[in-house]
Scaffold this motif. Structure first.
Motif, short mmCIF file in Angstrom:
data_model
loop_
_atom_site.label_atom_id
_atom_site.label_comp_id
_atom_site.label_asym_id
_atom_site.label_seq_id
_atom_site.Cartn_x
_atom_site.Cartn_y
_atom_site.Cartn_z
N SER A 68 0.82 -1.21 0.00
CA SER A 68 0.00 0.00 0.00
C SER A 68 0.86 1.26 0.00
CB SER A 68 -0.95 0.01 1.20
OG SER A 68 -0.27 0.23 2.41
N ASN A 83 3.49 1.41 -1.88
CA ASN A 83 4.14 1.37 -3.19
C ASN A 83 5.64 1.11 -3.07
OD1 ASN A 83 3.44 1.36 -5.90
ND2 ASN A 83 4.06 3.48 -6.22
N SER A 135 5.63 -5.78 -5.70
CA SER A 135 4.69 -6.66 -6.39
C SER A 135 5.38 -7.57 -7.39
CB SER A 135 3.61 -5.84 -7.10
OG SER A 135 4.19 -4.91 -7.99
N ARG A 162 -4.20 3.25 -2.62
CA ARG A 162 -3.54 1.95 -2.77
C ARG A 162 -4.05 1.04 -1.65
NH1 ARG A 162 0.15 5.72 -4.21
NH2 ARG A 162 1.04 5.96 -2.14
N ALA A 187 -4.21 -3.11 -0.41
CA ALA A 187 -3.67 -4.46 -0.60
C ALA A 187 -4.26 -5.40 0.44
CB ALA A 187 -2.15 -4.45 -0.51
N ARG A 238 -3.12 -6.15 -4.65
CA ARG A 238 -3.77 -4.85 -4.70
C ARG A 238 -5.17 -5.01 -5.29
NH1 ARG A 238 0.22 -0.57 -5.58
NH2 ARG A 238 -1.50 0.71 -6.38
N GLU A 287 -9.32 0.94 -6.25
CA GLU A 287 -8.42 2.09 -6.18
C GLU A 287 -8.82 3.15 -7.21
OE1 GLU A 287 -4.47 -0.45 -4.75
OE2 GLU A 287 -4.57 0.39 -6.78
#
Length: 282
Positions: A123, A125, A142, A206, A208, A218, A223
């Motif tokens: 979340s 990033n 990710s 974001r 997840a 995600r 989002e």
């Protein structure tokens, strides 16, 4: 056990990995429990004393979390409140003794579907920095976690840091976990979320969900739908059933797949509503 190396310099560790395979050890809170009752075979590279791998530093556009930074280090660090979700996840990683020894990078490298740190860092990033003797590369988290107990780390590489970009707008973040009891429990569902706020509306979102797929996922459709939504009212009403299609939960001893899907939707809604009630994002 075979050879045991405990270098204090990264170059020495990378040179050793370039020559032969090692089990890379940091806090040991995943390595040793996985081998209870069995000998630790093979050669071990203990990176816990390598200078410069522990600690959190602020750069122009991101924060750098060193690979051997512990969960207790993260909890105690003076960080912006959009790290609150990651700090909440840190408090869920076992007991205090585990949090004092276990490392953030180790949690990612273990790649458990129920790893508490992964949804919160997704979340944010976050990206993962890897080094070998000959190169450095950075992967989005990710892309680093490939599946249950599988990562993109090559045998000659060490994770050296987690990189967390600064948000473009004032931000709010949180984490929620569902288990069979309050503490010291493997997750049934986890949710990490971050909202960036501009002029009272969501500018970026974001979200997840962990423990509902081989890899934490995600929720991109949700989002996207949140962009432009006012934070003056609850956001849970914007969630639809199709937002959970990115998840692939299983039936196990902790819960059924259908229960996990229902719980994930409920927890996402509750966390988003809690975030819009948060005051003074920064």
């Amino acid at each position: 056990m075979g050879l045991y190396l405990r270098p204090t310099e990264l170059a020495v560790a990378l040179a050793a990995l370039a020559e032969q395979p090692f089990t890379v050890l940091a806090g040991g809170t995943d390595v040793f429990p996985a081998r209870v009752g069995k000998p630790l075979r093979g050669d071990v590279l203990d990176i816990g004393q390598i200078e410069g791998l522990r600690g959190i530093s602020e750069c122009d556009d991101h924060f750098r979390v060193g690979a051997t930074t512990t969960w207790s280090d993260l909890t105690a660090a003076p960080l912006p409140n959009w790290f609150d979700g990651a700090k909440s996840a840190a408090r869920e990683v076992g007991g205090v003794q585990i949090q004092n020894a276990g490392t953030i990078a180790g949690n990612l490298c273990n790649a458990s579907p129920a790893a508490d740190g992964i949804p919160a860092l997704l979340s944010l990033n976050a990206s993962v920095e890897l080094r070998s003797r000959d190169h450095r590369r950075v992967l989005p988290l990710s892309d680093f976690v490939l599946g249950s107990r599988r990562t993109a780390r090559e045998p000659d590489e060490i994770v050296t840091a987690i990189l967390v970009p600064k948000p473009h707008y004032p931000a709010r973040a949180g984490f929620a976990k569902l288990g069979t009891r309050k503490y010291l429990v493997i997750s049934i569902v986890m949710v990490g979320a971050m909202l960036e706020i501009d002029h009272g509306c969501v500018a970026a979102a974001r979200i997840a969900v962990g423990a509902c797929s081989p890899v934490a996922q995600r929720l991109p459709t949700l989002e996207g739908r949140l962009i432009g939504a006012s934070v003056a009212r609850p956001l849970s009403g914007l969630i639809v059933a199709d937002d959970m299609r990115w998840l692939a939960p299983i039936d196990d001893a902790r819960g059924t797949a259908s229960y996990r899907l229902d719980a994930a939707r409920t927890m996402v809604g509750r966390l988003l509503d809690a975030l819009v009630r948060t005051e003074n994002p920064r």
